[in-house]
Structure formats: C-alpha cells, structure tokens
Design a protein around this motif. Structure first.
Motif, short mmCIF file in Angstrom:
data_model
loop_
_atom_site.label_atom_id
_atom_site.label_comp_id
_atom_site.label_asym_id
_atom_site.label_seq_id
_atom_site.Cartn_x
_atom_site.Cartn_y
_atom_site.Cartn_z
N PRO A 7 -0.24 15.63 -50.29
CA PRO A 7 0.10 16.76 -49.81
C PRO A 7 0.78 16.67 -48.47
CG PRO A 7 -2.33 16.73 -49.89
CD PRO A 7 -1.77 15.70 -50.52
N LEU A 8 0.35 15.93 -47.77
CA LEU A 8 0.96 15.81 -46.34
C LEU A 8 2.09 14.89 -46.12
CD1 LEU A 8 -2.33 15.17 -44.32
CD2 LEU A 8 -1.47 17.38 -44.75
N THR A 9 2.98 15.23 -45.43
CA THR A 9 4.00 14.49 -44.83
C THR A 9 3.88 13.11 -44.22
OG1 THR A 9 4.98 15.36 -42.91
CG2 THR A 9 5.46 16.31 -45.08
N GLU A 10 4.50 12.08 -44.08
CA GLU A 10 4.24 10.80 -43.43
C GLU A 10 4.28 11.36 -41.69
OE1 GLU A 10 6.91 7.81 -44.03
OE2 GLU A 10 6.77 7.48 -45.98
N GLU A 11 5.08 12.20 -41.43
CA GLU A 11 4.90 12.68 -40.04
C GLU A 11 3.40 13.43 -39.73
OE1 GLU A 11 8.91 11.90 -41.29
OE2 GLU A 11 7.51 13.22 -41.90
N GLU A 12 2.87 14.13 -40.48
CA GLU A 12 1.84 14.69 -40.32
C GLU A 12 0.55 13.75 -40.59
OE1 GLU A 12 2.10 19.25 -42.40
OE2 GLU A 12 2.07 17.22 -43.81
#
Length: 276
Positions: A7-12
C-alpha cells in the motif's frame, strides 16, 4: 505467507526508514473512528488490572492487551489498512507483540517521558532485535495543543541507548516515572543533531514509528482529548524465546503466530451500533 500487496509508495517507505516515522492521513473515516472510540471507552470503563491511571487520580491513562480480551480488537489488528503496511515496512510476516490504548484527557493528561520502546521489549520481554514498529491510530484530532507525540527524527539509527533502570520489577514499566527514561544529556545530543518534530493529523490518521526512535509527549493543557490506539507489530522470526520475560501476556504477547487479514470489516459490522 506474506501477501505481496504494497500500500505504500517507495518514497513513503524510504521516508520511514530515514526519519523513523510515517503519517498516513485519514486512513479511517469519522464513522469508523466513532466505532473505535466506543470500543475503547468500554475498555476504559472495565475494571481490570490491564488499566493504568494518572498518578493520584481515578483518570484512566491507558489500557493494555485489549486484542487478547475483546473480539473486536482481535479483529481490528488484522484489518488490511494496518496489517499490510506493517508487513511492508518490516518485510516480514508479523504478530502483535503489544496493544494499548493511551489517553491524554483534556486538562488532565500528563507527560510521557522521553524513551525508546525497544529497550522495554528487549530487556523485559527478550525480543532479540529492533525489528518491530507501532501504529498509532488517532482517535481524536492531534494538534500542537493536546500533547502530540514528539520524535527526534532519525534517532532510531542510534540503536538501543543504554540507560540505568530506575526501579526493579515489571510493574515499574507502567508508571509515570518510566523505568528506562532517557537522560537529558542524551536528548540534548540527539536533538542538536536531528531536531524535533511532532507529527499531527485529523482523527482516523495513522502514525507509524520505529521501535528505537526517541520520543515522548508533553501534558495536555488543552480542552481537547488526545486518544491513541497503539498496535505494536513484530517480525514473527524476532519473537522472544519461549519462557523469556516475566511480564503478563497483556503486556507481552506470547503468541507469535503470523497474522492473516481479517474476514470482513469489523468496523462496518459494528458501525450500525454507534450512538445506540
């Protein structure tokens, strides 16, 4: 088996690894938060040794282990909004090591001293490595006025910070004078290097933080409550060894079976009862 839904982006994820915390805004709707608050209040009202109080008062400061005693919370710790993120950030199957509901009541909520969480789980429970994190679900809007958690970003990279225990016995891990509080000298050094930040957000937001990040919170002088539902997830391969630690199950969960996503939605199942 880990579900490969991220659910999270790589940036997050990278931001979490760098700063030691991550805020997801409005993960749960206002109606869902009302369901959570109703179940939390039922736990606060229940006469139980799992409750702690503001010093010298009958104001409940927190309740531990609700996921072991209440079917609703047993299901809630397995909702995808939480479980999938925990799996992604830890890159592992997980179980709940600790569950608590913390309340800073308006005008009455007192300080939480500066500390790291992992030192408790390591020394008191036998958790081998800092491969755990906590999800703090905001049951109220968290502002600069009502005692938000304060972090030293990046301080998780300092590892476990050695401090002298103030008291003996596991009971002292629950007192207002924390057993393993960080010293002012240590905090000064960390804050000079990394600064301070107090993540805020609307009710229903989720604050994720690393088990070794230095944190604390000030008293709540405002007329607004600040209640948090905190779920600590640990890598199943990082569970304490059998027989380790002396704290009761409601403080240190002995069952490390990997959690699976709950069937259905516990928040929707009970939402119709809100206000009844």
């Amino acid at each position: 088996m880990i579900q490969h839904s991220n659910p999270l982006t790589e940036e997050e994820v990278e931001g979490y690894r760098e700063r030691g915390f991550l805020v997801q805004e409005a993960v749960f709707s206002p109606a869902e938060v009302e369901v959570l608050k109703r179940h939390a209040q039922a736990e606060f009202d229940l006469d139980s040794p799992r409750r702690t109080f503001e010093e010298g008062t009958d104001v409940v400061r927190g309740v531990h282990g609700s996921h072991l005693c209440d079917e609703f919370f047993a299901d809630f710790v397995r909702v995808p909004q939480l479980l999938l993120v925990a799996r992604q950030l830890l890159a592992a199957d997980v179980y709940v090591h600790q569950f608590k509901i913390n309340a800073k009541r308006a005008f009455k909520g007192e300080v939480w001293e500066w500390h790291q969480d992992f030192i408790y789980w390591h020394l008191e429970d036998g958790m081998p490595q800092p491969e755990a994190l906590s999800a703090a679900v905001f049951l109220d809007d968290v502002t600069e006025f009502n005692g938000p958690l304060i972090f030293i970003p990046g301080s998780q990279d300092a590892g476990i910070i050695d401090v002298d225990a103030r008291e003996e016995g596991w009971q002292s891990t629950l007192t207002a004078d924390l057993k393993y509080a960080l010293t002012s000298e240590t905090l000064q050094t960390l804050a000079n290097e990394n600064g301070l930040v107090a993540p805020k957000g609307v009710k229903g937001s989720v604050l994720w933080f690393h088990c070794n990040i230095a944190h604390g919170s000030a008293p709540n002088m405002s007329p607004f409550d600040r209640r948090l539902l905190l779920v600590t997830y640990n890598n199943v391969d990082n569970a304490p060894a059998e027989g380790a630690g002396s704290r009761p199950d409601w403080l240190s969960n002995r069952s490390s079976a990997a959690l699976e996503i709950v069937d259905g939605d516990p928040l929707s199942r009970t939402a119709v009862d809100v206000g009844a």
